[in-house]
Design a protein around this motif. Structure first.
Motif, mmCIF file in Angstrom:
data_model
loop_
_atom_site.group_PDB
_atom_site.id
_atom_site.type_symbol
_atom_site.label_atom_id
_atom_site.label_comp_id
_atom_site.label_asym_id
_atom_site.label_seq_id
_atom_site.Cartn_x
_atom_site.Cartn_y
_atom_site.Cartn_z
ATOM 1 N N HIS A 151 -1.222 6.311 13.833
ATOM 2 C CA HIS A 151 -1.241 7.522 13.011
ATOM 3 C C HIS A 151 0.153 7.967 12.592
ATOM 4 N N ASP B 193 3.871 7.926 10.588
ATOM 5 C CA ASP B 193 4.175 7.875 9.154
ATOM 6 C C ASP B 193 4.447 6.469 8.627
ATOM 7 N N ARG C 166 1.400 4.651 7.717
ATOM 8 C CA ARG C 166 0.807 5.120 6.469
ATOM 9 C C ARG C 166 1.610 4.576 5.292
ATOM 10 N N THR C 167 2.933 4.569 5.440
ATOM 11 C CA THR C 167 3.792 4.062 4.374
ATOM 12 C C THR C 167 3.485 2.595 4.096
ATOM 13 N N ARG D 265 0.741 1.007 4.653
ATOM 14 C CA ARG D 265 -0.550 0.898 3.967
ATOM 15 C C ARG D 265 -0.394 1.292 2.486
ATOM 16 N N ALA D 266 0.392 2.362 2.252
ATOM 17 C CA ALA D 266 0.566 2.851 0.896
ATOM 18 C C ALA D 266 1.256 1.814 0.031
#
Lengths: 513, 306
Positions: free
Chosen positions: B201, B203, B206-207, B209-210
């Protein structure tokens, strides 16, 4: 992810099945192995020096490696081995052995009177600090070589059980050459004149014996015998069932019925000279009173112990020692009679609710703790408050020997290794005996034990022991429980394996079909 | 780095001295007399005294400890009271069994435990997660000797594909290693699940994945690498634990390893053997811990030993 999982599973399955295919020692009836016998015991031998051996498994190994002057046959009768004949002087103080002339040690040196003298002089010398020093030093004064093949023993007094002491595994004859060469390492590289010699010993894993082809009694049928230590009881049983082991000792009580149902093997249940009893601390109130001790004997239901807890693999003791020991006479067991027990306790002034301490080792003797728990119940039924304590063996041994030990009752067992009444009574019931945990002292009994030990006539000895057994029953220093049976498991294709009643497993005559 | 290693190795010395003193005091305060154990139940007091004298047990305790430490300084762990063999020989002959068993178990533990952890963490609170965690709860609560006996029952008794006991060749190691590995993997599964969940979870994940990084790479390269520190710790601890703690497994499977040797030595109050083997296991444990600490800096550049 799925693919990864299936790959892992597949490789595991393959690994398992591949191992299965190459398996050579698993699976019943692994062919072509008739030359090899695998025996699983609960532990491994400690030393292969017979005069320094005090445990049963080492003694089983020594019976393969060494011959003695005399030995026992299948029926526990004394028969010649290295001595072909012997005579005892009329006063009973000298025994002369004539040795057979064709016996050789495994190192090629001859078995002669010198070797016999060498072996016994070694154990009789206190400086050597061998564990069985007193077994022989007690009665042997000196050993003399009369001629190359004749040796005589001068005894300190006529010793009734002398011959049986020579038949004891501790009387194995060493090759003097080997002892001189190896010194204190002789227990690891033994040389005797027995039918097997030591081939390999990997401590903790296995001990391998190979046939002594030049054995004077003819080459043994089985070429190698392997001893394996398998501590876990159920693992031993499974090894017998799968054929990984040909013989297992002992078979744990709970597995006997299952193994009996397997047609590939047999369970041998043989008599044993080992008994189980409860020492009553006679030095402490309330059991310094004979009536209170007798009451305990009436209070315990021995039949149920034999039938239920021991599953029939034991027999109620009808004297202080079992019928397999020389000198036994049945004096009858105390019947189970709780009412009589209560009455005797009242007569002895023991009030209901009196607290007593019962100690037991756990796992040392077959079903020891379970039997003790059952007896706790029996004694509570007659109004005693029993505090139960189970012990680890090492701690138990120390605690129970302490002069101010606090127990009232302690579970004990005795396997008289000489199979003779002297050793079945003297250490455990004579005043001050090394294992007299009941702290029992009775001058009349001491006198009988002494007289019987020094009597040269066997009839006289037998009569004295029968009187002694009656007196012991009357005095009740113990709660008399059971005589054990020995259990061993043997694959059907193995023959010629048997046990002496002193718990020695005899493998030298084994044959495998 | 090198100075750190040297420092750590030097720190081992007081630790091991502490272990040796603690072991010595503990075993001598446990009731029981080795001379009596060795002389046997039938022995007379005279025979027990002879054995005690021969074993050097009549010396005062501080003299016995002094002799022991003098021996240690020369690399001599003493002689076993029971077998009369050098303790070091006894340990060295059993060590390969234990180390092989440990290695295979750790490999099984890592494969099964880590995979289960990843499976759970990537779909938290799903059926898959619940099933895996239930399985690992089962693994943690199952007594290892029971699992061992069950494996023997299935693979040795019914299927007759694997031997039930011994340590003669590789196939003898499969069942005990599976028993040990499976139960340790349960712990690893739970730990790696929570460790991965914590990272997943953050950052940077997430980056990643983005940026369009494939999910597989997000898990294996980004998440797992960052979740590895606690996982390495538990693998290291388990490794040490298995080395000294395979006692039950070695007993159930009749394996001649260090664990069973220690138990047997304790039963016989074989003082030098107990001291020697505990010191040996402690040394290995300390070394494994050092290796684990060094591994941290390999997987996480933020960890530096300067």
């Amino acid at each position: 992810m799925k693919r990864l999982w299936s790959a892992v599973l597949l490789s595991l399955t393959l690994a398992v099945s591949a191992c299965g295919n190459t398996s050579d020692s698993t699976g019943a009836g692994a062919g072509g192995a008739s030359q090899e016998l695998v025996v699983a015991f609960s532990t491994e031998p400690v030393t292969l020096d017979p005069q320094d051996t005090s445990d049963g498994i080492s003694n089983n190994a020594n019976e393969l490696l060494y011959d003695k002057l005399v030995t026992l046959d299948k029926n526990n009768e004394i028969v010649p081995q290295l001595a072909k004949e012997w005579t005892t002087s009329p006063d009973g103080k000298k025994i002369t052995f004539k040795l057979r002339e064709d016996a050789k040690f495994q190192d090629g040196t001859p078995v002669n009177a010198e070797a016999v003298k060498f072996t016994f002089d070694r154990v009789l010398n206190k400086e050597n600090k061998l564990a069985r020093y007193s077994l022989y030093a007690e009665f042997i004064d000196k050993v003399t070589v009369d001629s190359e093949f004749q040796v005589s023993f001068d005894l300190k007094f006529p010793f009734g059980p002398a011959l049986i002491s020579f038949a004891h595994t501790n009387g194995g004859i060493h090759s003097p050459k080997n002892v001189q060469e190896k010194g204190k390492d002789v227990g690891k590289s033994p040389v005797g004149s027995g039918p097997y010699k030591l081939k390999e010993w990997t401590p903790g894993t296995k001990m391998v014996f190979e046939a002594n082809e030049a054995y004077w009694g003819g080459a043994p049928k089985i070429k190698t015998i392997t001893f394996k230590p398998v501590t876990e009881n159920s693992a031993r049983s499974i090894m017998l069932e799968t054929g990984e082991a040909d013989v297992i000792v002992p078979v744990v009580t709970s597995d006997v019925e299952r193994l009996k149902g397997n047609d590939k093997l047999k369970v041998m249940i043989e008599p044993s000279s080992r008994n189980l009893y409860i020492s009553i601390n006679t030095a402490k109130a309330p059991f310094d009173n004979v009536k209170a001790r007798q009451a305990l004997n009436y209070a315990v239901d021995k039949e149920t112990i034999v039938n239920k807890i021991m599953a029939g693999q034991a027999k109620v003791l009808d004297a202080a020692f079992g019928e397999k020991i020389w000198g036994h006479t049945s004096v009858g067991a105390y019947p189970y009679d709780p009412e009589k027990a209560k009455q005797l306790l009242a007569e002895a002034g023991v009030k209901p609710g009196t607290t007593i301490k019962l100690w037991t080792p756990e796992g040392r003797y077959l079903m020891d703790r379970q039997i003790a728990e059952y007896i706790q119940g029996n004694l509570q039924e007659v109004g005693l408050n029993v505090v139960f304590q189970k012990w680890e063996w090492g701690a138990f041994q120390e605690a129970i020997k302490s002069p101010d030990a606090e127990f009232n009752l302690a579970v004990n067992s005795w396997g008289a290794s000489t199979n003779d009444a002297d050793w079945a009574l003297r250490p455990i019931l004579k005043t001050g005996g090394a294992s007299n945990y009941a702290k029992f002292s009775n001058p009349a009994l001491d006198d009988m034990i002494d007289k019987a030990m020094k009597a040269s006539s066997q009839d006289e000895r037998k009569k004295l022991y029968s009187e002694a057994l009656a007196l012991i029953k009357e005095e009740a220093p113990w709660i008399f429980l059971v005589e054990y049976k020995q259990t061993s498991g043997v694959r059907n294709n193995v023959e010629g394996v048997y046990s002496w009643s002193n718990e020695r497993l005899i493998l030298r005559d084994a044959v495998k079909k | 780095m090198l100075s750190y290693i040297i420092k750590r190795v030097l720190q081992m010395i007081p630790t091991l001295i502490g272990v040796s003193i603690a072991t010595f005091i503990l075993i001598h305060s446990v009731p029981g007399d080795p001379a009596r154990m060795i002389a046997g139940n039938e022995a007379s007091e005279e025979e027990v005294a002879l054995v005690r004298d021969r074993l050097g047990l009549n010396e005062p305790l501080h003299v016995q400890y002094g002799e022991y430490v003098m021996g240690l300084a020369k690399g001599d762990l003493g002689t076993s009271l029971r077998s009369d063999r050098p303790v070091l020989d006894e340990i060295v002959s059993r060590f390969p069994t234990t180390i092989l068993l440990t290695f295979i178990s750790v490999i099984i533990m890592i494969i099964v435990g880590l995979l289960a952890g990843i499976l759970s963490a990537t779909k938290p609170n799903s059926k898959r997660d619940n099933a895996t965690m239930m399985f690992s709860l089962f693994g943690i609560s199952m007594p290892i000797f029971w699992l061992g006996l069950m494996l023997i029952l299935i693979f040795s008794y019914y299927l007759q594909v694997l031997p039930s006991g011994g340590n003669d060749s590789f196939k003898y190691f499969i069942l005990p290693a599976v028993a040990l590995g499976l139960s340790s993997s349960a712990i690893l599964a739970r730990l790696s699940r929570s460790s991965i969940l914590e990272v997943i979870h953050q950052d940077f994940v997430r980056t990643a994945r983005a940026k369009g990084v494939k999910e597989k790479w997000v898990i294996y390269k980004h998440t797992l690498k960052n979740a590895l520190i606690p996982i390495i710790t538990i693998v290291g601890l388990e490794f040490g634990h298995l080395l000294g703690g395979a006692v039950l497994t070695e007993t159930v499977f009749s394996m001649n390893g260090i664990g069973r040797f220690i138990i047997q030595s304790i039963q016989f109050r074989d003082y030098p053997a107990i001291q020697g083997s505990i010191l040996f296991v402690a040394t290995i444990f300390v070394i494994v811990n050092l290796i684990v600490d060094l591994c941290y800096s390999l997987v996480d550049p933020r960890v530096r030993y300067d």
